[in-house]
Design an enzyme around this catalytic site. Structure first.
Site, PDB file in Angstrom:
ATOM      1  N   ALA A  36      -9.414  50.041 -10.913  1.00  0.00           N
ATOM      2  CA  ALA A  36     -10.458  51.025 -11.298  1.00  0.00           C
ATOM      3  C   ALA A  36     -11.190  50.570 -12.342  1.00  0.00           C
ATOM      4  O   ALA A  36     -10.733  50.357 -13.244  1.00  0.00           O
ATOM      5  CB  ALA A  36      -9.561  52.375 -11.564  1.00  0.00           C
ATOM      6  N   CYS A  37     -12.550  50.832 -12.037  1.00  0.00           N
ATOM      7  CA  CYS A  37     -13.461  50.148 -12.964  1.00  0.00           C
ATOM      8  C   CYS A  37     -14.435  51.344 -13.232  1.00  0.00           C
ATOM      9  O   CYS A  37     -14.638  52.310 -12.309  1.00  0.00           O
ATOM     10  CB  CYS A  37     -14.217  48.901 -12.863  1.00  0.00           C
ATOM     11  SG  CYS A  37     -15.519  48.991 -11.348  1.00  0.00           S
ATOM     12  N   PRO A  38     -15.528  51.325 -14.287  1.00  0.00           N
ATOM     13  CA  PRO A  38     -16.234  52.445 -14.400  1.00  0.00           C
ATOM     14  C   PRO A  38     -17.209  52.948 -13.496  1.00  0.00           C
ATOM     15  O   PRO A  38     -17.140  54.108 -13.222  1.00  0.00           O
ATOM     16  CB  PRO A  38     -17.125  52.043 -15.840  1.00  0.00           C
ATOM     17  CG  PRO A  38     -16.096  50.873 -16.592  1.00  0.00           C
ATOM     18  CD  PRO A  38     -15.438  50.290 -15.302  1.00  0.00           C
TER      19      PRO A  38
END
Lengths: 98, 841
Positions: free
Chosen positions: A8-10
């Site tokens: 998961a990334c921003p």
């Protein structure tokens, strides 16, 4: 080893999937059984089932934000790494699993 | 008997303007004469004059005496005693800040936020971007040449002077109530106090009486006398007063001799950026614009006529700088960013490179639109929409026709009447209007009759000074009183109708009675011309402007009396929402997306259409590309915009169908808020652009970007030029927000910057390669040779694009794929490779 992972990334547009791709490819090449859940802009994909989690020896979180539904992994061994590390050097992550 | 009070001057800054004003205020409450003497400088001053007080050059510790004599001296003396002991010592606060605080529009590009970048924020008046040395018109020490102004008689000169001072006073007081911030208020207040200074006035009157000079010369001499004294003091605080003194004297001179106004700023340095307090439309047109690189103004809103003219003439313009304009010095290297409302001083190399690239982008945008601008515009389903131009002079007519305008939708005639001693004759006007008609050939030229009021003083057309000239005696309301001028203009327009496709337009109509009276005026002139055998078009179309909201409710009556309508959206909006359009304080309320306003437009258009009347719209609204489809949907026949916007508007017309525009209009009428309207308009603009995320025009191989900043901006600008963004700066900001959390360089010489932003119209992918590679500020700092920018629309519907991007992201982890991308010989090869991954669209 039996491994499950969450990426998961921003923004959830690109790096989530790059990290997932790298972990899957390199993990398999190194002889692991691995399944990677992505938590990106399209929501949760390739979701880890209770079975997947139960059978796993270790969990990898490659996340720049908080992982959703984290209570699924209660009591498990969790290794947290950055998304960047998962993309650039997954070999080192797998080596550290012992 | 004279009463005396001796004291030591207490203030560290000496007797500068602020304490002087306070002394003046205290002394002016009494009839008695009050003087202040400084024993060190041996100067004596009338304590009711700020200028005289300041001219005593009093410093801290100087021995001073206040003398009071006159019929109320007892109470005056008591007050002065109280003032000197308890109030005067507190008069030395900080001087007001010189930077006005003003909300900038959107986020600034990253390169402009670096340390040491000197920016002044103003209002973006458009016209692109320009660079050159500052050329100051204000605060110059030169005076206009008054050699040919000889005194009539001392009495008349004094009366003339009094009238001029009163006129300037009224204008300054008006400015004081509308001032945008404390700094502006402070400066206007200082101007007012100088203007009303008893010694300045007495000095000038004395010169008129003793030497029989004209009022103007007396003002100049007196101002110079005080300026010399202030200069002697050698203090920075007082040096500013010299500028103020000059400004005030110039204002009085302009009021004395209105025809002088235009002379002041005709000389501009080559490649110059004009810096001025304010600029009248007439002054703008007098400039030698071949060497003009930009305009920076302290006062005036973005819809002022000068700003509109500057845009039309392609002159970058930033206005509303307020007092901050004083930090510009003659000759300093300045970039005028009319798109963002910025003035950049002494740009560093990185900033200069950024702006060079931005100018190239704007130029390219204009070039691409030139073809579209040149042909008549129709919607995709064949409805003809006339895209016309608003002009104010003959040179502009030529400019507009060259730019591709289908018509002159609005020929403003005010400029013909301004800056001269008497009205232009019927012959002169006939020549101008006739020339415009001939230049336009078969294209219509809509000529609007004189629209002036108390806000634009014209010497031969005495109008009362009003507190609110926009609701006062102006436009057609003055025609009955000034029949001669109105009649001559109507005859001139009628005569020009023999030479081309001329139509007659009346401004500021507010009732049916007025329309009938105007028609009567036209009939009279027609009969005259017929009698004299002068040719004109008897079928000339006569129309009215719709600026007064009241007309929306009597459209069914008006359609029987006029041939066409032209909505003046700028004034209609300000009258409808009760928001003055040049007032910076309430500028945010001047909002054309208000549903109430759009509904009144619908009412007007529907009635006009139902009765088969032609209806156009001239105003800034028609130049907003997002609004154009809505205006088409409302049924407008014509959109009249600036010369520079012909291509943008025609491109939108050609890419829309009238049917979908009608649907849009119906949908927008249901919106509750301005933001809701904006979202619907953007969604409409996005339609159709949604199908493709890739394009050869989104690829730059061998980019020359030197830094990550330049590389990101270049990728954003690729998307901008392809028409995939509504707000490039917002997108750049979103990209940086992601980049700031962690560099998007993912190793292998690849960076994948990305964002999700409202500034993205259509989700898109831009690609660039960099020969040697450049630093992306990642942990290992491996040079990046390939960057892929993924820009996702915040308002996009469906996941189709996100699925593609996820696929592409995974594929980028494939060594061979990356090698193939880096080895690609052309943009088309890159697109083909990427299409192989995301699937043929």
């Amino acid at each position: 080893m039996n491994i499950v992972a969450v990426t998961a990334c921003p923004t959830g547009v690109a790096h989530t999937y790059m990290a997932a791709e790298r972990l899957e490819k390199v993990g398999k090449r190194l002889g692991h059984a691995i399944k990677v859940e992505t938590q990106g802009s399209m929501g949760i994909e390739n979701e880890l089932s209770a079975d997947d989690i139960a059978q796993a020896d270790v969990v990898i979180f490659a996340a720049g934000i908080a992982v959703r539904n984290v209570d699924r992994f209660d009591g498990m061994r969790i290794v947290e790494v950055s998304v960047q590390d998962a993309i650039k050097d997954p070999e080192r992550i797998f080596a550290s699993l012992g | 008997m004279t009463r005396k009070l001796r004291f030591q001057f207490p203030l560290r800054g000496g007797l500068h303007a602020r304490p002087a004003s306070a002394i003046r205020d205290a002394a002016s409450n009494f009839r008695a004469d009050v003087t202040l003497s400084n024993h060190r400088t041996e100067r004596r001053a009338n304590a009711k004059s700020v200028l005289a007080l300041v001219a005593t050059l009093t410093r801290q510790g100087d021995e001073c005496t206040v003398c009071v004599a006159g019929d109320d001296e007892a109470s005056a003396f008591a007050e002065m005693e109280r003032f000197v002991s308890s109030e005067l010592p507190l008069c030395d606060q900080e001087s007001p800040p010189t930077e006005p605080v003003r909300g900038a529009g959107g986020p600034l590009p990253r390169v402009l936020r670096a340390d040491g970048v000197r920016l002044i924020h103003g209002l973006a008046a458009g016209g692109g971007i320009g660079r050159g040395p500052a050329s100051l018109v204000m605060g110059k020490t030169g005076w206009p040449d008054l050699a040919d102004r000889t005194a009539v008689s001392p009495e008349e000169e004094v009366a003339h002077l009094e009238r001029a001072i009163a006129q300037v006073g009224a204008r300054l007081r008006l400015g004081l109530s509308g001032a945008g911030n404390d700094t502006e208020r402070a400066i206007t207040g200082a101007h007012l106090s100088i203007l009303e200074d008893v010694e300045l006035r007495a000095g000038a009157v004395e010169l008129i009486r003793s030497r029989a000079v004209a009022a103007g010369q007396a003002v100049i001499s007196t101002a110079e006398r005080f300026a010399r004294v202030l200069d002697e003091a050698g203090s920075a605080l007082l040096a500013e007063r010299v500028l103020d003194l000059h400004d005030v004297a110039s204002l009085i001179l302009q009021a004395l001799y209105p025809e002088l106004a235009a002379d002041e700023c005709t000389v501009l340095e080559p490649d110059g950026v004009l810096v001025a307090e304010a600029l009248s439309p007439a002054q703008f047109l007098d400039l030698d614009r071949s060497r003009l690189r930009g305009i920076v103004l302290a006062r005036g809103g973005v819809t002022s006529h000068t700003a509109i003219l500057a845009r039309a003439g392609g002159a970058p313009c930033v206005t509303g700088l307020g007092a901050a304009i004083r930090s510009l010095r003659e000759g300093v290297d300045v970039i005028v960013d009319g798109e963002r409302g910025l003035v950049v001083l002494d740009p560093a190399p990185a900033v200069a490179r950024f702006y060079t690239a931005q100018m190239a982008v704007l130029l390219e945008e204009r070039r691409r639109l030139a073809d579209v601008a040149a042909r008549p515009a129709s919607t995709a389903d064949g409805r003809r929409i006339e895209v016309a131009a608003n002009v104010g002079s003959l040179p502009e007519v030529q400019l507009a026709l060259t730019a591709g305008a289908d018509a002159i939708g609005l020929f403003r005639t005010e400029l013909l009447f301004m800056g001269r001693a008497q009205a232009p004759s019927e012959e002169e006007q006939t020549a101008v209007y006739g020339k415009a008609a001939r230049l336009a050939g078969r294209r219509p030229v809509i000529i609007r009759t004189l629209d002036v009021g108390g806000d634009k003083p014209i010497p031969y057309l005495p109008l009362p000074a009003e507190s609110n000239p926009f609701l006062g005696f102006r436009a057609i309301r003055i025609y009955e009183t000034h029949r001669q001028i109105a009649g001559a203009q109507i005859r001139a327009i009628l005569r020009a109708s023999a030479e081309g496709n001329v139509k007659l337009l009346f401004p500021m109509v507010s009732s049916l009675e007025e329309v009938r009276s105007l028609r009567g005026l036209v009939s009279e002139q027609m009969n005259d011309l017929l009698g004299a055998g002068v040719p004109f078009n008897r079928e000339i179309e006569i129309g009215i402007m719709i600026e007064v909201p009241a007309l929306a409710f009597i459209m069914d009556h008006l359609v029987r009396e006029v041939d066409f309508f032209s909505i003046g959206s700028n004034d209609l909006l300000q009258y409808f929402l009760a928001v003055e359009r040049n007032n910076e304080v309430v500028a945010h309320l001047y909002d054309a997306y208000q549903p109430s306003f759009l509904r009144v437009l619908r009412t007007i258009c529907e009635t006009a259409r139902a009765h088969g009347r032609w209806i156009g719209l001239c105003g800034e609204l028609a130049a907003d590309a997002l609004v154009v489809p809505l205006l088409i949907g409302l049924g407008l026949d014509e959109l009249s915009v600036g010369s520079a916007q012909q291509g943008t508007v025609k491109a939108v017309v050609e890419s829309s169908t009238a049917a979908e525009c009608r649907e849009l209009a119906a949908a927008v009428m249901a919106a509750e808020t301005s933001a809701d309207v904006g979202a619907r308009l953007r969604a409409f603009a996005r339609r159709g652009a949604d199908h493709s995320v890739l394009g050869a025009d989104l690829v730059r191989l061998g980019s020359e970007a030197r830094t990550r900043e330049e590389a990101l901006r270049e990728l954003v600008d690729l998307l901008r030029l392809a028409g995939r963004l509504t707000d490039p700066d917002l997108v750049e900001e979103a990209v940086w927000r992601r980049e700031d959390t962690c560099s998007t360089a993912v190793g292998f010489g690849v960076a994948v910057p990305h964002c999700k932003s409202e500034g993205v119209l259509a989700t898109s992918i831009a690609v660039a390669t960099y020969g040697e590679g450049l630093s992306w500020h990642s942990a290992d700092d491996e040079p990046v040779r390939l960057a892929i920018l993924i820009a996702v629309s915040a308002e996009a519907s469906g996941d189709a694009h996100l699925v593609m991007i996820a696929k592409l992201s995974r594929k980028l982890m494939d060594d061979e794929f990356r090698a193939a991308l880096l080895a690609a010989g052309s943009a088309a090869d890159v697109v083909a490779l990427l299409q192989g991954v995301v699937g043929v669209e």
